[in-house]
Design a protein around this motif. Sequence first.
Motif, PDB file in Angstrom:
ATOM      1  N   SER A 283       0.839  -1.148   0.174  1.00 55.98           N
ATOM      2  CA  SER A 283       0.103  -0.072  -0.008  1.00 55.98           C
ATOM      3  C   SER A 283       0.793   1.283  -0.045  1.00 55.98           C
ATOM      4  CB  SER A 283      -0.959  -0.005   1.133  1.00 55.98           C
ATOM      5  OG  SER A 283      -0.131  -0.149   2.339  1.00 55.98           O
ATOM      6  N   ALA A 284       2.204   1.123   0.631  1.00 55.53           N
ATOM      7  CA  ALA A 284       2.896   2.421   0.561  1.00 55.53           C
ATOM      8  C   ALA A 284       4.077   2.533  -0.771  1.00 55.53           C
ATOM      9  CB  ALA A 284       3.819   2.344   1.662  1.00 55.53           C
ATOM     10  N   LEU A 285       3.295   1.904  -1.801  1.00 56.93           N
ATOM     11  CA  LEU A 285       4.302   1.713  -2.934  1.00 56.93           C
ATOM     12  C   LEU A 285       4.815   3.017  -3.481  1.00 56.93           C
ATOM     13  CD1 LEU A 285       5.813  -0.876  -4.104  1.00 56.93           C
ATOM     14  CD2 LEU A 285       4.120  -1.059  -5.829  1.00 56.93           C
ATOM     15  N   ASN A 286       4.033   3.889  -3.413  1.00 62.10           N
ATOM     16  CA  ASN A 286       4.464   5.243  -4.272  1.00 62.10           C
ATOM     17  C   ASN A 286       5.707   5.800  -3.782  1.00 62.10           C
ATOM     18  OD1 ASN A 286       2.196   5.132  -5.775  1.00 62.10           O
ATOM     19  ND2 ASN A 286       1.330   7.296  -5.350  1.00 62.10           N
ATOM     20  N   TRP A 287       6.011   5.902  -2.579  1.00 61.35           N
ATOM     21  CA  TRP A 287       7.321   6.329  -2.073  1.00 61.35           C
ATOM     22  C   TRP A 287       8.403   5.578  -2.427  1.00 61.35           C
ATOM     23  CZ3 TRP A 287      11.980   4.393  -0.293  1.00 61.35           C
ATOM     24  CH2 TRP A 287      12.725   5.473   0.211  1.00 61.35           C
ATOM     25  N   TYR A 288       8.214   4.171  -2.866  1.00 64.04           N
ATOM     26  CA  TYR A 288       9.246   3.282  -3.195  1.00 64.04           C
ATOM     27  C   TYR A 288       9.530   3.234  -4.729  1.00 64.04           C
ATOM     28  CZ  TYR A 288       9.137   0.502   1.196  1.00 64.04           C
ATOM     29  OH  TYR A 288       9.322   0.187   2.433  1.00 64.04           O
ATOM     30  N   LEU A 289       8.286   3.793  -5.526  1.00 62.63           N
ATOM     31  CA  LEU A 289       8.356   4.128  -6.747  1.00 62.63           C
ATOM     32  C   LEU A 289       9.166   5.518  -7.286  1.00 62.63           C
ATOM     33  CD1 LEU A 289       4.760   3.100  -8.084  1.00 62.63           C
ATOM     34  CD2 LEU A 289       6.959   2.166  -8.745  1.00 62.63           C
ATOM     35  N   GLY A 290       9.120   6.512  -6.182  1.00 65.85           N
ATOM     36  CA  GLY A 290       9.806   7.682  -6.418  1.00 65.85           C
ATOM     37  C   GLY A 290      11.153   7.447  -6.045  1.00 65.85           C
ATOM     38  N   PHE A 291      11.595   6.470  -5.336  1.00 71.54           N
ATOM     39  CA  PHE A 291      12.780   6.293  -4.968  1.00 71.54           C
ATOM     40  C   PHE A 291      13.518   5.586  -6.178  1.00 71.54           C
ATOM     41  CE2 PHE A 291      16.053   3.024  -3.240  1.00 71.54           C
ATOM     42  CZ  PHE A 291      16.988   4.181  -3.201  1.00 71.54           C
ATOM     43  N   ALA A 292      12.633   4.506  -6.819  1.00 66.87           N
ATOM     44  CA  ALA A 292      13.149   3.681  -8.022  1.00 66.87           C
ATOM     45  C   ALA A 292      13.538   4.554  -9.170  1.00 66.87           C
ATOM     46  CB  ALA A 292      12.156   2.790  -8.026  1.00 66.87           C
ATOM     47  N   PHE A 293      12.615   5.497  -9.156  1.00 61.45           N
ATOM     48  CA  PHE A 293      13.112   6.560 -10.349  1.00 61.45           C
ATOM     49  C   PHE A 293      14.091   7.422 -10.109  1.00 61.45           C
ATOM     50  CE2 PHE A 293       8.459   6.045 -11.475  1.00 61.45           C
ATOM     51  CZ  PHE A 293       8.516   5.412 -12.657  1.00 61.45           C
ATOM     52  N   PHE A 294      14.378   7.830  -9.034  1.00 58.92           N
ATOM     53  CA  PHE A 294      15.554   8.494  -8.323  1.00 58.92           C
ATOM     54  C   PHE A 294      16.865   7.528  -8.737  1.00 58.92           C
ATOM     55  CE2 PHE A 294      18.863   9.561  -5.128  1.00 58.92           C
ATOM     56  CZ  PHE A 294      18.956  10.857  -5.490  1.00 58.92           C
ATOM     57  N   LYS A 295      16.605   6.480  -8.170  1.00 58.86           N
ATOM     58  CA  LYS A 295      17.856   5.646  -8.260  1.00 58.86           C
ATOM     59  C   LYS A 295      18.276   5.260  -9.881  1.00 58.86           C
ATOM     60  CE  LYS A 295      19.138   0.637  -7.034  1.00 58.86           C
ATOM     61  NZ  LYS A 295      18.582  -0.514  -6.398  1.00 58.86           N
ATOM     62  N   LEU A 296      17.169   5.016 -10.672  1.00 57.06           N
ATOM     63  CA  LEU A 296      17.512   4.789 -11.849  1.00 57.06           C
ATOM     64  C   LEU A 296      17.944   5.966 -12.717  1.00 57.06           C
ATOM     65  CD1 LEU A 296      14.277   3.038 -13.358  1.00 57.06           C
ATOM     66  CD2 LEU A 296      16.548   2.229 -13.550  1.00 57.06           C
ATOM     67  N   ALA A 297      17.666   7.379 -12.193  1.00 54.79           N
ATOM     68  CA  ALA A 297      18.080   8.287 -12.925  1.00 54.79           C
ATOM     69  C   ALA A 297      19.672   8.580 -12.484  1.00 54.79           C
ATOM     70  CB  ALA A 297      17.504   9.861 -12.448  1.00 54.79           C
ATOM     71  N   GLY A 331       9.670  10.532 -11.031  1.00 52.86           N
ATOM     72  CA  GLY A 331       9.702  10.127  -9.653  1.00 52.86           C
ATOM     73  C   GLY A 331       9.000  11.451  -8.786  1.00 52.86           C
ATOM     74  N   ASN A 332       9.003  12.807  -9.289  1.00 55.51           N
ATOM     75  CA  ASN A 332       8.519  13.784  -8.587  1.00 55.51           C
ATOM     76  C   ASN A 332       7.034  13.670  -8.556  1.00 55.51           C
ATOM     77  OD1 ASN A 332      10.407  15.576  -7.167  1.00 55.51           O
ATOM     78  ND2 ASN A 332      11.330  15.818  -9.588  1.00 55.51           N
ATOM     79  N   THR A 333       6.607  13.285  -9.847  1.00 52.85           N
ATOM     80  CA  THR A 333       5.130  13.273 -10.183  1.00 52.85           C
ATOM     81  C   THR A 333       4.536  12.159  -9.079  1.00 52.85           C
ATOM     82  OG1 THR A 333       5.248  13.724 -12.317  1.00 52.85           O
ATOM     83  CG2 THR A 333       3.378  12.468 -11.942  1.00 52.85           C
ATOM     84  N   VAL A 334       5.308  10.985  -8.952  1.00 56.02           N
ATOM     85  CA  VAL A 334       4.434   9.800  -8.416  1.00 56.02           C
ATOM     86  C   VAL A 334       4.659  10.292  -6.620  1.00 56.02           C
ATOM     87  CG1 VAL A 334       6.561   8.557  -7.984  1.00 56.02           C
ATOM     88  CG2 VAL A 334       4.382   7.355  -8.153  1.00 56.02           C
ATOM     89  N   LEU A 335       5.450  10.892  -6.273  1.00 59.13           N
ATOM     90  CA  LEU A 335       5.461  11.353  -5.022  1.00 59.13           C
ATOM     91  C   LEU A 335       4.187  12.437  -4.816  1.00 59.13           C
ATOM     92  CD1 LEU A 335       9.192  11.964  -3.964  1.00 59.13           C
ATOM     93  CD2 LEU A 335       7.371   9.831  -3.491  1.00 59.13           C
ATOM     94  N   LYS A 336       3.947  13.373  -5.911  1.00 60.94           N
ATOM     95  CA  LYS A 336       2.861  14.072  -5.531  1.00 60.94           C
ATOM     96  C   LYS A 336       1.554  13.297  -5.451  1.00 60.94           C
ATOM     97  CE  LYS A 336       5.216  18.026  -7.835  1.00 60.94           C
ATOM     98  NZ  LYS A 336       5.051  18.873  -8.954  1.00 60.94           N
ATOM     99  N   GLU A 337       1.312  12.307  -6.316  1.00 54.39           N
ATOM    100  CA  GLU A 337       0.187  11.507  -6.312  1.00 54.39           C
ATOM    101  C   GLU A 337      -0.114  10.879  -5.058  1.00 54.39           C
ATOM    102  OE1 GLU A 337       0.723   8.989  -9.447  1.00 54.39           O
ATOM    103  OE2 GLU A 337       0.557  10.216 -11.081  1.00 54.39           O
ATOM    104  N   ASP A 338       1.010  10.242  -4.148  1.00 53.27           N
ATOM    105  CA  ASP A 338       0.535   9.790  -3.001  1.00 53.27           C
ATOM    106  C   ASP A 338      -0.115  10.562  -1.905  1.00 53.27           C
ATOM    107  OD1 ASP A 338       1.168   7.971  -1.180  1.00 53.27           O
ATOM    108  OD2 ASP A 338       2.942   8.203  -0.746  1.00 53.27           O
TER     109      ASP A 338
END
Length: 338
Positions: A283-297, A331-338
Amino acid sequence: MSENPPGLDLDRLRAHLERERPGLLTGPLRGRVIEGGRSNLTYIVDDGTHRWVVRRPPLGHVLPTAHDMRREHTVISALASTSVPVPPTVLLCDDASVLGAPFYVMDYVEGTPYRHRDQLVPLGAERTRRIAEAMIDTLAELHAVDHVAVGLADFGRPEGFLERQLRRWGKQLDASRSRDIPGIDELRERLGVRLPASPQPTIVHGDYRLDNLLVSDDDTITAVLDWEMSTLGDPLTDIALLIAYTEGEALGEEVSSVATAPGFPSVDDLIARYTNTSGRDTSALNWYLGFAFFKLAVILEGIYYRFSQGKTVGEGFERLGASVAPLVARGNTVLKED
């Protein structure tokens, strides 16, 4: 005498193998770089009878703590007794005088690493879905491994894992920063003030995606590869990174386009299968997605930095730099969606 691929002296490798593993080789070695890898260098080596794979760090600019050959060798060896498919290991060499860097050798495993849509389309939608589901199920199997039982109790420090990971990738960014990347500092700051509480730790692959798996002709996973970023930590970082890779259209063909193939499950379907198979709360996956996009970048920026320094082997690196900004924006977008 065979021509040496970049970073691999075949005569020195053969001498080392004959000294450390007498009787392994039956003839002179031939070798070639496996194209497609953007980080550690991977080679197929054969003696006319048998084939092996050699892994070593990239040439030139190497970030601190990255490209750890001992780490890869340790986790692959430990997982050999589990249901997670990994290649049998042959030898680890920490002596940089042999090839100019530490390296390890493992058996060659048959299978296809699917990176592009065009590889999956001829298989049809049903087989593509089956492969994607096997990918998810294998990740769930990895996260179910008892790391203490397989000898990996000291493989990482799970306490404070997310905070340490964010700090580590921030340092990697600083070490490779050679141009302005709009929004990346904002993304880094947002992640730092919203750290979630991690579940019980598991073995984490660190770069889990379809083209780091080998798939057989019957659509089963024959090997999980590229363990250079593996550790003990939060398993949700793996599924989030996999989802980030799945958004291939935003990343570009050079990163991955498998998710655009007919039959490939949607992001929601992939998350639901992992949730059901692993029994984990996502359920808290959005933070992890934001981090994933940061890491990939950060990863792609590091590779682009090596390319700009003329320290890469292969083609396509010049296009990777263009994928960094879209990753940061996502990454910034998905964190705003959380």
